[in-house]
Design a protein around this motif. Structure first.
Motif, PDB file in Angstrom:
ATOM      1  N   PRO A   1       2.313  21.178   2.912  1.00 18.76           N
ATOM      2  CA  PRO A   1       2.197  22.912   2.885  1.00 18.76           C
ATOM      3  C   PRO A   1       3.189  23.374   2.657  1.00 18.76           C
ATOM      4  N   ALA A   2       4.574  22.860   2.914  1.00 17.69           N
ATOM      5  CA  ALA A   2       5.821  23.347   2.817  1.00 17.69           C
ATOM      6  C   ALA A   2       6.334  23.077   1.188  1.00 17.69           C
ATOM      7  N   GLY A   3       5.456  22.451   0.453  1.00 11.37           N
ATOM      8  CA  GLY A   3       5.752  22.286  -1.089  1.00 11.37           C
ATOM      9  C   GLY A   3       6.532  20.955  -1.194  1.00 11.37           C
ATOM     10  N   ILE A   4       6.253  19.996  -0.318  1.00 10.54           N
ATOM     11  CA  ILE A   4       6.798  18.715  -0.409  1.00 10.54           C
ATOM     12  C   ILE A   4       5.902  17.603  -0.958  1.00 10.54           C
ATOM     13  N   GLU A   5       5.839  16.795  -2.052  1.00 11.32           N
ATOM     14  CA  GLU A   5       4.783  15.835  -2.082  1.00 11.32           C
ATOM     15  C   GLU A   5       5.431  14.569  -1.412  1.00 11.32           C
ATOM     16  N   ILE A   6       4.567  13.939  -0.284  1.00 10.70           N
ATOM     17  CA  ILE A   6       5.161  12.783   0.442  1.00 10.70           C
ATOM     18  C   ILE A   6       4.569  11.726  -0.041  1.00 10.70           C
ATOM     19  N   TYR A   7       5.141  10.577  -0.009  1.00 10.65           N
ATOM     20  CA  TYR A   7       4.645   9.070  -0.413  1.00 10.65           C
ATOM     21  C   TYR A   7       4.689   8.357   0.950  1.00 10.65           C
ATOM     22  N   PHE A   8       3.554   7.770   1.600  1.00 15.07           N
ATOM     23  CA  PHE A   8       3.655   7.087   2.849  1.00 15.07           C
ATOM     24  C   PHE A   8       3.655   5.613   2.117  1.00 15.07           C
ATOM     25  N   TYR A   9       4.236   4.653   2.709  1.00 14.47           N
ATOM     26  CA  TYR A   9       4.268   3.174   2.205  1.00 14.47           C
ATOM     27  C   TYR A   9       4.475   2.197   3.321  1.00 14.47           C
ATOM     28  N   ASP A  10       3.635   1.439   3.205  1.00 19.72           N
ATOM     29  CA  ASP A  10       3.691   0.221   4.177  1.00 19.72           C
ATOM     30  C   ASP A  10       4.236  -1.019   3.649  1.00 19.72           C
ATOM     31  N   GLN A  11       5.521  -1.369   4.133  1.00 22.35           N
ATOM     32  CA  GLN A  11       6.408  -2.330   3.476  1.00 22.35           C
ATOM     33  C   GLN A  11       5.443  -3.640   3.851  1.00 22.35           C
TER      34      GLN A  11
ATOM     35  N   TRP B   1       0.759  -1.164   0.021  1.00 18.85           N
ATOM     36  CA  TRP B   1       0.070  -0.238   0.071  1.00 18.85           C
ATOM     37  C   TRP B   1       0.943   1.117   0.008  1.00 18.85           C
ATOM     38  N   THR B   2       0.667   2.142  -0.674  1.00 21.65           N
ATOM     39  CA  THR B   2       1.067   3.543  -0.774  1.00 21.65           C
ATOM     40  C   THR B   2       0.187   4.445  -0.669  1.00 21.65           C
ATOM     41  N   ARG B   3       0.492   5.775  -0.356  1.00 20.41           N
ATOM     42  CA  ARG B   3      -0.356   7.108  -0.180  1.00 20.41           C
ATOM     43  C   ARG B   3       0.251   8.207  -0.678  1.00 20.41           C
ATOM     44  N   ARG B   4      -0.104   8.965  -1.658  1.00 18.65           N
ATOM     45  CA  ARG B   4       0.581  10.191  -1.840  1.00 18.65           C
ATOM     46  C   ARG B   4      -0.175  11.440  -1.457  1.00 18.65           C
ATOM     47  N   VAL B   5       0.373  12.266  -1.069  1.00 15.77           N
ATOM     48  CA  VAL B   5      -0.164  13.507  -0.268  1.00 15.77           C
ATOM     49  C   VAL B   5       0.573  14.761  -0.835  1.00 15.77           C
ATOM     50  N   GLY B   6      -0.364  15.480  -1.467  1.00 11.64           N
ATOM     51  CA  GLY B   6       0.392  16.906  -2.038  1.00 11.64           C
ATOM     52  C   GLY B   6       0.916  16.781  -3.598  1.00 11.64           C
TER      53      GLY B   6
ATOM     54  N   ILE C   1       9.070  18.444  -5.584  1.00  8.03           N
ATOM     55  CA  ILE C   1      10.033  18.008  -4.732  1.00  8.03           C
ATOM     56  C   ILE C   1       9.237  16.750  -3.919  1.00  8.03           C
ATOM     57  N   LYS C   2       9.636  15.592  -4.265  1.00 11.81           N
ATOM     58  CA  LYS C   2       9.100  14.280  -3.914  1.00 11.81           C
ATOM     59  C   LYS C   2       9.889  13.546  -2.619  1.00 11.81           C
ATOM     60  N   MET C   3       9.158  13.112  -1.620  1.00 10.51           N
ATOM     61  CA  MET C   3       9.604  12.211  -0.550  1.00 10.51           C
ATOM     62  C   MET C   3       9.161  11.015  -0.285  1.00 10.51           C
ATOM     63  N   LEU C   4       9.686   9.853  -0.279  1.00 11.96           N
ATOM     64  CA  LEU C   4       9.311   8.495  -0.009  1.00 11.96           C
ATOM     65  C   LEU C   4       9.551   8.194   1.458  1.00 11.96           C
ATOM     66  N   LEU C   5       8.708   7.878   2.231  1.00  4.06           N
ATOM     67  CA  LEU C   5       8.861   7.489   3.647  1.00  4.06           C
ATOM     68  C   LEU C   5       8.893   6.198   4.034  1.00  4.06           C
ATOM     69  N   LEU C   6      10.085   5.665   4.722  1.00  2.00           N
ATOM     70  CA  LEU C   6      10.078   4.429   5.130  1.00  2.00           C
ATOM     71  C   LEU C   6      10.016   4.232   6.586  1.00  2.00           C
ATOM     72  N   HIS C   7       8.892   3.481   7.182  1.00  2.00           N
ATOM     73  CA  HIS C   7       8.533   3.455   8.619  1.00  2.00           C
ATOM     74  C   HIS C   7       9.769   2.369   9.084  1.00  2.00           C
ATOM     75  N   GLY C   8       9.443   2.432  10.501  1.00  2.00           N
ATOM     76  CA  GLY C   8      10.459   1.427  11.250  1.00  2.00           C
ATOM     77  C   GLY C   8       9.905   0.021  11.157  1.00  2.00           C
ATOM     78  N   GLY C   9      10.391  -0.737  11.854  1.00  2.00           N
ATOM     79  CA  GLY C   9      10.130  -2.089  11.991  1.00  2.00           C
ATOM     80  C   GLY C   9      11.332  -3.228  12.081  1.00  2.00           C
ATOM     81  N   PRO C  10      11.336  -4.188  11.167  1.00  2.00           N
ATOM     82  CA  PRO C  10      10.158  -4.436  10.162  1.00  2.00           C
ATOM     83  C   PRO C  10       8.929  -4.942  10.672  1.00  2.00           C
ATOM     84  N   GLY C  11       7.703  -4.412  10.220  1.00  2.00           N
ATOM     85  CA  GLY C  11       6.382  -4.959  10.771  1.00  2.00           C
ATOM     86  C   GLY C  11       5.615  -3.737  11.305  1.00  2.00           C
ATOM     87  N   SER C  12       6.134  -2.647  11.251  1.00  2.75           N
ATOM     88  CA  SER C  12       5.514  -1.515  11.956  1.00  2.75           C
ATOM     89  C   SER C  12       4.514  -0.550  10.887  1.00  2.75           C
TER      90      SER C  12
END
Length: 175
Positions: free
Chosen positions: A53-63, A19-24, A28-39
């Motif tokens: 709001p600061a002009g950075i498009e972010i991507y959440f992603y559940d590994q 699963w991924t989710r784009r916001v903004g 300027i793009k940023m992919l976020l990697l959460h902790g875990g593994p399994g978090s």
């Protein structure tokens, strides 16, 4: 700046889905990697209030194995090389190039591995709350554990160390 958001399920080459989710919307793009593994990505949702709001498009992603993504019962999948290639598959599916990669804890370790193998796709690497050497970290934890099991004097020294500005991970006390 638009607060545009959309979710996308990506099928990996091994047939599993993440699963991924784009916001903004921004160059300027940023992919976020959460902790875990399994978090999960959920504790990183606070970024949604500040980065777009600061002009950075972010991507959440559940590994793989995390929250909104498939959770296979196959221990052969839990290795750094496979996770690193998973990040590359996610990057490709999202069309990211010259992007920022932000990893927290395990995600930071994974981000370093990704940068070593696929760094030509990165514009920048952001590491949060992790170590670059697992062996030195394990040695450090071992010393802390030994001092915790020693004499009252050793315990007193450990408590002094906990209260000093050198020590940064109180969760280690519980290990």
């Amino acid at each position: 700046m638009s607060r545009y958001a959309s979710s996308k399920i990506i099928q990996l080459s091994n047939g599993y889905h993440v699963w991924t989710r784009r916001v903004g919307e921004s160059p300027i793009k940023m992919l976020l990697l959460h902790g875990g593994p399994g978090s999960t990505h959920t504790y990183m949702k606070i970024f949604e209030n500040y980065l777009p709001p600061a002009g950075i498009e972010i991507y959440f992603y559940d590994q793989l194995g995390s929250y909104c993504s498939d959770q296979p019962d196959d221990i052969s999948l839990w290795n750094v090389e496979r996770f690193c290639e998973e990040v590359e598959e996610v990057r490709t599916a999202l069309g990211l190039d010259h992007f920022y990669l932000c990893g927290q804890s395990w995600g930071g370790f994974l981000a370093i591995e990704y940068a070593l193998h696929h760094g030509h796709h990165l514009k920048g690497l952001i590491i949060s709350n992790m170590v670059a050497s697992i062996q030195s970290y394990m040695d450090y934890i071992h010393i802390l554990r030994l001092s915790r099991k020693t004499t009252a004097s050793g315990l007193f020294q450990f408590k002094q160390y906990l209260c000093s500005s050198i020590y940064t991970g109180l969760y280690q006390w519980e290990m």
